[in-house]
Write a protein that holds these residues in place. Structure first.
Motif: not given
Length: 295
Positions: A87, A5, A170-172, A7, A3, A175
């Motif tokens: 974060d 991540k 965090p998982e994201s 932040g 996954k 950006f």
């Protein structure tokens, strides 16, 4: 599949504790000015570190001070914003330091609901006993923080901090595009390169009375042509910046050009001019023009 991540990791601390050095060590590029003078960072500068499965958005912020004029108030607004979207908070102190210069900011750190990594920097300047005392003191003062001992300048302990940041992200999705290094435009780095040389070569109030405005930035295949204005507050400062027969200004131009050629990887043609812009540090309209007071 792993996954992704991503932040915001915001670096805060007193002036001159090594925030810009740490930021540049993480990013691997000189995005922030590094000099021995305090208050060299005026803006909040974003540096982006990308991996296959992560994107770290690092913010270098101005050193925390009690503001004396409007420019400094704007600088502290950048620090306040660093608490709002973080974060992870990196609270940087140097060995031997005892407190943050603003109690309200310190309370925000100790009551933070997000992870706080407290980094004791410049440990190469002390010994085991000093470090042991510092760790004990900061554990009591900021019980919610994980403590790391580092030397940002020597890159000691920095990879360990970065690995911990990746763990805490965090998982994201990302950006920003994966090939992007910062959110600042080219002209910003031209301004900062020139300002860095002024910080290095001029004394007392001069560096703090200066702002740079890059009016022209034309990029061809092999060369970038730049025209920048050095703004000062008084006529006497203009004379000091220019120096005898223009020698001081010429030195600033030559050194800034060399740094910019390295940064952009191209030949640079740099023209510098000096103008008086009276009391710009206390003028709201001027501050907005230079990227401050963005509220």
């Amino acid at each position: 599949m792993t996954k992704h991540k991503a932040g915001f990791v915001n670096i805060i601390g007193n002036p001159n504790v090594g925030k810009s050095t740490l930021m540049n060590a993480f990013v691997g590029e000189r995005l922030s000015i590094i000099t021995s003078k305090a208050q060299t960072t005026r803006h909040r500068i974003l540096g982006i570190v990308n991996g296959d499965d992560f994107q770290v958005l690092l913010s270098d912020t101005p050193g925390i001070i009690k503001p004396a004029y409007q420019l400094q108030e704007s600088m502290m607004d950048f620090v306040k914003s660093a608490f709002e979207d973080a974060d992870i908070l990196l609270y940087l102190v140097e060995l031997g330091e005892k407190e943050l210069k603003d109690e309200a900011f310190f309370n925000k750190i100790t009551n933070s609901k997000i992870p706080v990594l407290l980094l004791i920097n410049k440990i190469d300047k002390g010994n085991e006993e000093l470090l042991s005392e510092a760790v004990k003191m900061w554990k009591e003062k900021v019980p919610n923080a994980e403590i790391f001992a580092i030397s940002a300048l020597q890159n000691f302990g920095v990879p360990e901090v970065f690995n911990r940041i990746i763990e805490l992200l965090p998982e994201s999705p990302p950006f920003y595009p994966k090939d992007q290094l910062t959110d600042k435009p080219e002209r910003f780095f031209v301004n900062e390169a020139i300002r860095e040389k002024i910080l290095m070569h001029y004394k007392k109030e001069i560096p703090y009375s200066v702002e740079i405005d890059t009016e022209e930035f034309f990029e061809d295949e092999n060369i970038i042509r730049i025209r920048s204005i050095i703004m000062v507050e008084r006529e006497t400062q203009k004379g000091i910046i220019i120096g005898h027969r223009g020698s001081a200004l010429k030195r600033v131009g030559i050194e800034a050009r060399k740094d910019l050629e390295k940064f952009f990887g191209k030949q640079i043609h740099l023209e510098l001019y000096v103008k008086v812009n009276k009391d710009w540090r206390s003028n709201e309209k001027q501050l907005r023009r230079f990227g401050y007071n963005q509220k």
